[in-house]
Design a protein around this motif. Structure first.
Motif, mmCIF file in Angstrom:
data_model
loop_
_atom_site.group_PDB
_atom_site.id
_atom_site.type_symbol
_atom_site.label_atom_id
_atom_site.label_comp_id
_atom_site.label_asym_id
_atom_site.label_seq_id
_atom_site.Cartn_x
_atom_site.Cartn_y
_atom_site.Cartn_z
ATOM 1 N N PRO A 112 38.597 47.388 54.401
ATOM 2 C CA PRO A 112 38.748 48.352 53.058
ATOM 3 C C PRO A 112 37.944 47.660 51.882
ATOM 4 C CG PRO A 112 40.463 46.727 53.159
ATOM 5 C CD PRO A 112 39.469 46.492 54.284
ATOM 6 N N THR A 113 36.781 47.073 52.285
ATOM 7 C CA THR A 113 35.808 46.509 51.196
ATOM 8 C C THR A 113 34.758 47.543 50.839
ATOM 9 O OG1 THR A 113 34.282 45.616 52.647
ATOM 10 C CG2 THR A 113 36.277 44.289 52.076
ATOM 11 N N GLY A 114 34.232 48.209 51.589
ATOM 12 C CA GLY A 114 33.400 49.184 51.251
ATOM 13 C C GLY A 114 31.958 48.793 51.398
ATOM 14 N N ILE A 115 31.727 47.347 51.544
ATOM 15 C CA ILE A 115 30.479 46.784 51.555
ATOM 16 C C ILE A 115 29.812 47.000 52.974
ATOM 17 C CG2 ILE A 115 29.055 44.536 51.523
ATOM 18 C CD1 ILE A 115 31.911 43.418 50.055
ATOM 19 N N ALA A 116 28.419 47.382 52.704
ATOM 20 C CA ALA A 116 27.611 47.529 53.979
ATOM 21 C C ALA A 116 26.598 46.636 54.388
ATOM 22 C CB ALA A 116 26.828 48.884 53.618
ATOM 23 N N LEU A 117 26.391 46.189 55.780
ATOM 24 C CA LEU A 117 25.501 45.385 56.195
ATOM 25 C C LEU A 117 24.134 46.358 56.048
ATOM 26 C CD1 LEU A 117 26.795 43.907 59.412
ATOM 27 C CD2 LEU A 117 26.283 42.651 57.136
ATOM 28 N N SER A 118 22.773 45.563 55.949
ATOM 29 C CA SER A 118 21.799 46.503 56.180
ATOM 30 C C SER A 118 21.343 46.720 57.566
ATOM 31 C CB SER A 118 20.604 45.604 55.553
ATOM 32 O OG SER A 118 20.284 44.415 56.343
ATOM 33 N N THR A 119 20.477 47.577 57.789
ATOM 34 C CA THR A 119 20.043 47.754 59.234
ATOM 35 C C THR A 119 19.504 46.427 59.743
ATOM 36 O OG1 THR A 119 19.869 50.370 58.734
ATOM 37 C CG2 THR A 119 18.624 49.265 60.761
ATOM 38 N N GLU A 120 18.520 45.927 58.913
ATOM 39 C CA GLU A 120 17.923 44.666 59.270
ATOM 40 C C GLU A 120 19.102 43.695 60.167
ATOM 41 O OE1 GLU A 120 17.110 46.077 56.415
ATOM 42 O OE2 GLU A 120 15.696 47.066 57.245
ATOM 43 N N GLN A 121 20.162 43.461 59.070
ATOM 44 C CA GLN A 121 21.170 42.512 59.713
ATOM 45 C C GLN A 121 21.803 42.904 61.183
ATOM 46 O OE1 GLN A 121 23.333 42.813 55.836
ATOM 47 N NE2 GLN A 121 23.342 40.427 55.826
ATOM 48 N N ALA A 166 31.421 53.575 50.337
ATOM 49 C CA ALA A 166 32.378 54.255 50.983
ATOM 50 C C ALA A 166 32.878 55.592 50.143
ATOM 51 C CB ALA A 166 33.413 53.589 51.787
ATOM 52 N N ASN A 167 33.904 56.034 50.637
ATOM 53 C CA ASN A 167 34.489 57.068 49.631
ATOM 54 C C ASN A 167 35.839 56.536 49.206
ATOM 55 O OD1 ASN A 167 36.079 57.260 51.949
ATOM 56 N ND2 ASN A 167 36.508 59.087 51.847
ATOM 57 N N PHE A 168 35.587 55.344 48.966
ATOM 58 C CA PHE A 168 36.858 54.554 48.365
ATOM 59 C C PHE A 168 36.599 53.274 47.523
ATOM 60 C CE2 PHE A 168 36.473 52.944 52.799
ATOM 61 C CZ PHE A 168 36.026 51.639 52.520
ATOM 62 N N LEU A 169 37.230 52.657 46.645
ATOM 63 C CA LEU A 169 36.798 51.582 45.947
ATOM 64 C C LEU A 169 37.999 50.559 46.340
ATOM 65 C CD1 LEU A 169 36.317 53.366 42.342
ATOM 66 C CD2 LEU A 169 34.634 51.973 43.793
ATOM 67 N N PHE A 170 37.879 49.247 46.269
ATOM 68 C CA PHE A 170 38.544 48.173 46.499
ATOM 69 C C PHE A 170 38.672 47.302 45.453
ATOM 70 C CE2 PHE A 170 39.603 44.300 49.118
ATOM 71 C CZ PHE A 170 40.734 44.766 49.845
ATOM 72 N N ALA A 171 39.811 47.284 44.531
ATOM 73 C CA ALA A 171 39.845 46.849 43.143
ATOM 74 C C ALA A 171 40.899 46.175 42.873
ATOM 75 C CB ALA A 171 39.939 48.030 42.269
ATOM 76 N N ARG A 172 40.728 45.168 42.120
ATOM 77 C CA ARG A 172 42.078 44.209 41.596
ATOM 78 C C ARG A 172 41.915 44.037 40.003
ATOM 79 N NH1 ARG A 172 40.922 38.867 40.463
ATOM 80 N NH2 ARG A 172 38.566 38.287 40.998
ATOM 81 N N HIS A 173 42.962 43.765 39.594
ATOM 82 C CA HIS A 173 42.956 43.469 38.025
ATOM 83 C C HIS A 173 43.547 42.111 37.689
ATOM 84 C CE1 HIS A 173 43.727 43.905 33.696
ATOM 85 N NE2 HIS A 173 43.060 44.949 33.816
ATOM 86 N N PRO A 174 43.001 41.417 37.023
ATOM 87 C CA PRO A 174 43.576 39.893 36.695
ATOM 88 C C PRO A 174 44.761 40.092 36.013
ATOM 89 C CG PRO A 174 41.327 40.458 35.608
ATOM 90 C CD PRO A 174 41.497 41.493 36.165
ATOM 91 N N GLY A 175 45.330 41.145 35.402
ATOM 92 C CA GLY A 175 46.478 41.203 34.529
ATOM 93 C C GLY A 175 47.750 41.844 35.346
ATOM 94 N N VAL A 176 47.422 42.316 36.373
ATOM 95 C CA VAL A 176 48.480 43.057 36.921
ATOM 96 C C VAL A 176 48.394 42.968 38.759
ATOM 97 C CG1 VAL A 176 47.255 45.182 36.632
ATOM 98 C CG2 VAL A 176 49.792 45.203 37.405
ATOM 99 N N SER A 177 49.457 42.623 39.360
ATOM 100 C CA SER A 177 49.377 42.215 40.682
ATOM 101 C C SER A 177 49.165 43.599 41.683
ATOM 102 C CB SER A 177 50.515 41.585 41.330
ATOM 103 O OG SER A 177 51.770 42.536 41.152
#
Ligand SMILES: *Cc1c(COP(=O)(O)O)cnc(C)c1O
Length: 354
Positions: free
Chosen positions: A155-164, A291-302
């Motif tokens: 669920p991170t949304g982070i992509a690898l490059s084609t080279e990788q 991707a079509n989502f965000l993966f998010a956290r807030h330091p002030g709320v669990s």
């Protein structure tokens, strides 16, 4: 559990789909569906086909395969169509992994890889992501296993490059590398063209996200013809009619309405960037999503509190309780209006909690 179930299955932990509650109307931002309806052309095609449901579907998916081959610039024998891309992943575990050749995938990724590995009794290695949730490709180089990587990762949304990805492919000439491109249409480069250069690459895609057909169950695999033949051996040994008539028709029509898909993807990307900006202003930390989502956290709320409070207020997001990611939530990007409601509710929750 009945007393008849066999040993291995009695211990398996099945995949848990995102909740689909019916107690009230929610803004559903928890399963990465499209907020837009299918292309009107797909709807018409499917309903016309409904009148022919007395006949089995075409086991060769001829028309859809032709359309896919044209769209992705590959040959017809380089494609297999399946009942959701989960099915081609399942087939790949069946065809290309066993007790000797195990599987490898990241520790944080699509939960189904682990479920399939356990279902098929395959030893597997979960390779930790870096601290920043990027994939470290080094452990995958020359690994003697079948590799499963979602690109962009979930669920991170982070992509690898084609080279990788090419580095992983070229260092593993005798291992199959499966690249799961479920979210590729939201701004990540596809490695489909690489199937011409690497005979150890299988790319999987789905109509569930960018093409608004999650409920139709349609996915496909693209690879060198020998790999496709192996996948068809599994397919014809389980369910040759795996894609139903209405879905075949809807899929081909959706593919032909490329402009509709492209427009929707552009809107989702715009809404993603807008939502990310607003969340960052409120103090959220996020991974860079392709991707079509965000993966998010807030330091002030669990993570769990934010999820529960939003649910009370009629907005569903996805919380995972795995240790490395339990402070995060995965938020599907919807329409601008849905995002504004989400942001509004979040700012009220933050006022209460911080
Ligand atoms: C949604 C998803 C799939 C499967 O989608 P289907 O609906 O089965 O086509 C596969 N991989 C990832 C990473 C996904 O998020």
């Amino acid at each position: 559990m009945s007393r008849f179930i066999c040993g291995k299955l009695s211990r398996i932990a099945p995949y848990v789909p995102g909740e689909q509650p019916r107690d009230k109307r929610y803004i559903k931002l928890n399963t990465n569906e499209s907020p837009f309806p299918p292309s009107p052309r797909a709807v018409t095609a499917a309903s016309q086909e409904a009148a022919r449901l007395e006949l089995y579907s075409d086991p060769d998916c001829t028309q859809l395969v032709k359309t896919l081959a044209k769209r992705y610039a590959v040959n017809e024998d380089e494609i297999v169509c399946v009942n959701g891309s989960d099915e081609v992943l399942n087939f790949a575990f069946k065809a290309f992994c066993d007790a000797e050749r195990g599987a490898a995938f990241p520790d944080i990724t699509y939960g189904f890889y682990k479920v399939f590995a356990e279902f098929h009794d395959i030893p597997y290695e979960q390779i930790p992501l870096n601290e920043d949730f990027t994939i470290d490709i080094k452990p995958y180089l020359g690994i003697n296993k079948t590799v499963f990587i979602a690109n962009p990762n979930a669920p991170t949304g982070i992509a690898l490059s084609t080279e990788q990805i090419e580095e992983i492919l070229s260092s593993n000439p005798d291992n199959l590398i499966v690249i799961d491109e479920a979210y590729v249409d939201f701004g990540c480069e596809s490695c489909v063209p690489l199937i011409k250069k690497y005979d150890n690459l299988l790319v999987t895609q789905t109509f569930s996200k960018s093409r608004s057909l999650a409920g139709a169950r349609l996915g496909f695999g693209i690879a060198n013809p020998a790999i496709i033949r192996d996948l068809n051996t599994v397919r014809f040994s389980t369910n040759p009619y795996n894609v139903n008539r209405m879905t075949l028709a809807a899929g081909a029509a959706a593919l032909e309405d490329e402009e509709y898909t492209q427009t929707n993807c552009r809107v989702i990307i715009e809404n993603r960037e807008y939502t990310a900006r607003r969340l960052a202003e409120m103090g959220f930390k996020m991974t860079p999503s392709s991707a079509n989502f965000l993966f998010a956290r807030h330091p002030g709320v669990s993570g769990i509190t934010l999820y529960l409070k939003l649910k009370e207020r009629g907005v569903l997001i996805r919380h995972f309780d795995a240790p490395r990611i339990c402070e995060y939530n995965r938020i599907t990007v919807g329409t601008k209006e849905q995002m504004d409601t989400l942001l509004n509710e979040i700012s009220k929750i933050l006022e209460e909690e911080t």
